[in-house]
Design an enzyme around this catalytic site. Structure first.
Site, PDB file in Angstrom:
ATOM      1  N   ASP A 149      -0.782  -8.398   2.590  1.00 50.39           N
ATOM      2  CA  ASP A 149       0.155  -7.201   2.198  1.00 50.39           C
ATOM      3  C   ASP A 149       1.449  -7.704   1.131  1.00 50.39           C
ATOM      4  O   ASP A 149       2.377  -7.893   1.847  1.00 50.39           O
ATOM      5  CB  ASP A 149       0.563  -6.457   3.244  1.00 50.39           C
ATOM      6  CG  ASP A 149       0.930  -4.964   2.603  1.00 50.39           C
ATOM      7  OD1 ASP A 149       1.170  -4.757   1.491  1.00 50.39           O
ATOM      8  OD2 ASP A 149       1.884  -4.285   3.551  1.00 50.39           O
ATOM      9  N   HIS A 179       2.608  -5.944   8.134  1.00 49.50           N
ATOM     10  CA  HIS A 179       4.146  -5.935   8.405  1.00 49.50           C
ATOM     11  C   HIS A 179       4.533  -6.562   9.722  1.00 49.50           C
ATOM     12  O   HIS A 179       5.578  -6.423  10.177  1.00 49.50           O
ATOM     13  CB  HIS A 179       4.565  -4.485   8.558  1.00 49.50           C
ATOM     14  CG  HIS A 179       4.274  -3.436   7.168  1.00 49.50           C
ATOM     15  ND1 HIS A 179       4.670  -2.276   7.198  1.00 49.50           N
ATOM     16  CD2 HIS A 179       3.808  -4.065   5.741  1.00 49.50           C
ATOM     17  CE1 HIS A 179       4.126  -1.853   6.030  1.00 49.50           C
ATOM     18  NE2 HIS A 179       3.912  -2.867   5.296  1.00 49.50           N
ATOM     19  N   ASP A 220      -4.317  -3.256  -2.421  1.00 50.87           N
ATOM     20  CA  ASP A 220      -3.376  -3.091  -1.531  1.00 50.87           C
ATOM     21  C   ASP A 220      -3.847  -2.680  -0.063  1.00 50.87           C
ATOM     22  O   ASP A 220      -3.028  -2.003   0.675  1.00 50.87           O
ATOM     23  CB  ASP A 220      -2.130  -2.137  -1.857  1.00 50.87           C
ATOM     24  CG  ASP A 220      -0.908  -2.228  -0.927  1.00 50.87           C
ATOM     25  OD1 ASP A 220      -0.833  -3.324  -0.289  1.00 50.87           O
ATOM     26  OD2 ASP A 220      -0.070  -1.463  -1.049  1.00 50.87           O
ATOM     27  N   HIS A 264       1.076  -5.142  -5.584  1.00 54.69           N
ATOM     28  CA  HIS A 264       2.585  -5.290  -5.351  1.00 54.69           C
ATOM     29  C   HIS A 264       3.037  -6.701  -4.955  1.00 54.69           C
ATOM     30  O   HIS A 264       2.548  -7.137  -3.714  1.00 54.69           O
ATOM     31  CB  HIS A 264       3.323  -4.006  -4.477  1.00 54.69           C
ATOM     32  CG  HIS A 264       2.940  -4.112  -2.841  1.00 54.69           C
ATOM     33  ND1 HIS A 264       3.519  -5.000  -2.242  1.00 54.69           N
ATOM     34  CD2 HIS A 264       1.906  -3.491  -2.459  1.00 54.69           C
ATOM     35  CE1 HIS A 264       3.257  -4.634  -1.126  1.00 54.69           C
ATOM     36  NE2 HIS A 264       2.156  -3.857  -0.914  1.00 54.69           N
ATOM     37  N   GLU A 307       7.277  -2.220  -3.666  1.00 56.49           N
ATOM     38  CA  GLU A 307       6.341  -1.166  -3.190  1.00 56.49           C
ATOM     39  C   GLU A 307       6.911  -0.728  -1.706  1.00 56.49           C
ATOM     40  O   GLU A 307       7.389   0.554  -1.437  1.00 56.49           O
ATOM     41  CB  GLU A 307       5.158  -1.663  -3.151  1.00 56.49           C
ATOM     42  CG  GLU A 307       4.012  -0.504  -2.577  1.00 56.49           C
ATOM     43  CD  GLU A 307       3.884  -0.466  -1.103  1.00 56.49           C
ATOM     44  OE1 GLU A 307       3.577   0.774  -0.719  1.00 56.49           O
ATOM     45  OE2 GLU A 307       4.234  -1.352  -0.506  1.00 56.49           O
ATOM     46  N   GLU A 308       7.325  -1.667  -0.993  1.00 55.04           N
ATOM     47  CA  GLU A 308       7.660  -1.452   0.688  1.00 55.04           C
ATOM     48  C   GLU A 308       8.788  -0.553   0.788  1.00 55.04           C
ATOM     49  O   GLU A 308       8.706  -0.023   1.461  1.00 55.04           O
ATOM     50  CB  GLU A 308       7.549  -2.760   1.150  1.00 55.04           C
ATOM     51  CG  GLU A 308       6.353  -3.748   1.178  1.00 55.04           C
ATOM     52  CD  GLU A 308       5.383  -3.269   1.806  1.00 55.04           C
ATOM     53  OE1 GLU A 308       5.236  -2.215   2.411  1.00 55.04           O
ATOM     54  OE2 GLU A 308       4.117  -3.835   1.964  1.00 55.04           O
TER      55      GLU A 308
HETATM   56 ZN    ZN Z   1       1.281  -3.091   0.546  1.00 52.57          ZN
END
Ligand code: ZN
Length: 460
Positions: free
Chosen positions: A288, A422, A350, A276, A322-323
């Site tokens: 990510d 994140h 991912d 993503h 995606e997130e």
């Molecule tokens: Zn991800």
């Protein structure tokens, strides 16, 4: 049918009845060893993938859904993919959520004044302008909250749940705020979902239950959560002021990035691979999932460069958002509904682009046997393990797996992944160019072999 097509059809019929059957029966090693080795050599000869990832994340920064940086990154990728000579390069429109963080803070006002290290959770509502000031109730689990429900009313509930593994621990981030609201809390804090911490808060999506009030929700660092818990255990009154400017703006148009290497025999049948392209609004989204996106892209570019054109089409897809809602994944499924029966497999990376160890596969046992044989070609880079899993191994391919498409996710040595996940620390420097290159090799070999299998992958 012209002569060429007739000959081709005969060839396919013959191939289907003798030689390739033998190839599948006796293992794919003989048939695909040379192609696999040349893909591995090409992927690991330099740091091209790492350099391309550096150009992406240094050049555009984070790529949150709704942001200008995401769309600028997508424009750049589309241009580069055309320069690479990939086919049918396009951005497929997808409507995405547009959540913005705004200015935010959490301040400990009792038993002493201190700044807490926090990040609002994606999708959270904001606080009123002056913030929310309330006593804190620290609980260590959902069960603990059940027991102490009577104490939660009017408070800020803090879930201080230690990290076990991601899926289990992240329930507090996803479902904690609504559980706290059900108990009458005015706001919710969660201990960051992290396996290691240097007081770094980790954001991520929260999911409100529509039957209860939406209360402001934020993650605090592991250290802050533990300190507040110790204060409560000593009988001290803990009071926090939470201020959050978070807002949900009107949805905007984004795009899934799509590019292909069209198959030489069965161009209508497709193997999808990707990652993503969006990220959270902190750090660079290097692992990510800039890393997975670039690794999948490079895998297809190398096939093209080496002149390895499989029987079926290999399609790289970089899903958007995606997130904050997996809208790229469901958008792709909707846009390609008519051809999902001809999707042979969907693959995603991912989980970070650290040293690859193998794959997680969701599909039939007979398909898993073939995937194991393909992975066996990755012995020189240590990526031979195939674990069969009941559900989609990754989020963006989830909507495809639900429609019956066999799904596969790259697995890596991920012991450091949830240190950075994140956070502001998800930056390029955490990655090793040689490990990124091995991820490219693993994706390339798996995608190439499956796209070239004489009779595809049997579905459940
Ligand atoms: Zn991800």
């Amino acid at each position: 049918m012209n002569h060429r097509r007739l000959l081709l059809a005969l060839g396919v019929a013959l191939a289907g009845s003798t030689f390739p059957l033998r190839a599948q029966d006796t293992g794919l090693a003989t048939t695909y060893r040379a192609a696999a080795d040349s893909l591995i050599r090409a992927a690991t000869r330099d740091s091209a993938a790492y350099q391309r990832l550096a150009r992406l994340v240094d050049g555009f920064g984070h790529r949150q859904a709704g942001s200008r940086s995401l769309e600028a990154a997508i424009d750049w990728i589309l241009t580069q993919m055309k320069k690479d000579g990939l086919q049918n390069v396009r951005g497929e429109p997808v409507q995405v959520n547009h959540w913005v963080r705004g200015v935010e803070s959490a301040v400990l006002v009792k038993p002493r004044l201190d700044t807490l290290h926090m990040l609002g959770l994606g999708g959270s509502v904001g606080t009123p302008k002056g913030g929310v000031t309330a006593p804190v109730l620290v609980v260590s689990s959902f069960e603990d909250l059940e027991r102490r429900t009577a104490e939660a009313r009017g408070k800020i509930v803090l879930f201080d749940a230690p990290f076990t593994e991601y899926e289990e621990t992240r329930r507090y981030r996803s479902d904690g705020p609504s559980a706290a609201a059900r108990a009458g809390a005015v706001a919710c804090l969660v201990r960051s979902v992290a396996s290691f911490s240097i007081r770094s808060p980790h954001t991520g999506r929260t999911n409100y239950d529509s039957t209860v009030a939406r209360i402001p929700a934020a993650a605090v660092s592991v250290e802050d959560a533990m300190m507040l818990h110790r204060m409560q255990d000593r009988g001290e009154q803990v009071v926090v002021t939470l201020r959050m400017g978070a807002r949900e703006l009107a949805p905007v148009r984004s795009r899934n990035v799509v590019a292909e290497l069209v198959g030489r025999e069965k161009p209508d049948e497709v193997v999808v691979l990707g990652g993503h392209i969006d990220s959270w609004d902190v750090g660079q989204g290097a692992m990510d999932d800039g890393g997975g996106s670039v690794a999948a892209w490079e895998a297809v570019r190398l096939m093209k460069e080496l002149g390895l054109r499989p029987r079926r089409t290999v399609r790289v897809v970089l899903w958007t958002n995606e997130e904050n809602g997996v809208e790229g994944g469901s958008g792709y499924r909707d846009a390609h509904k008519a051809e999902l029966g001809r999707h042979v497999m969907a693959m995603e990376s991912d989980g970070g682009v650290f040293a690859p160890t193998g794959f997680a596969f969701a599909g039939s046992d007979s398909a898993a046997a073939l995937v194991r044989q393909a992975a066996a070609l990755l012995g020189s880079i240590g990526a031979t393990k195939v674990e069969k899993v009941p559900d989609s191994p990754e989020a963006d391919i989830g909507p495809l797996v639900e429609e019956g498409v066999p799904g596969i996710g790259l697995r890596v040595e991920d012991s450091r992944y949830f240190w950075y996940h994140h956070t502001d620390g998800d930056t390029l420097d955490k990655l090793d160019p040689a490990e990124v290159a091995r991820c490219v090799a693993a994706l390339a070999v798996m995608a190439y072999v499956v796209a070239d299998l004489p009779s595809g992958l049997p579905r459940s």
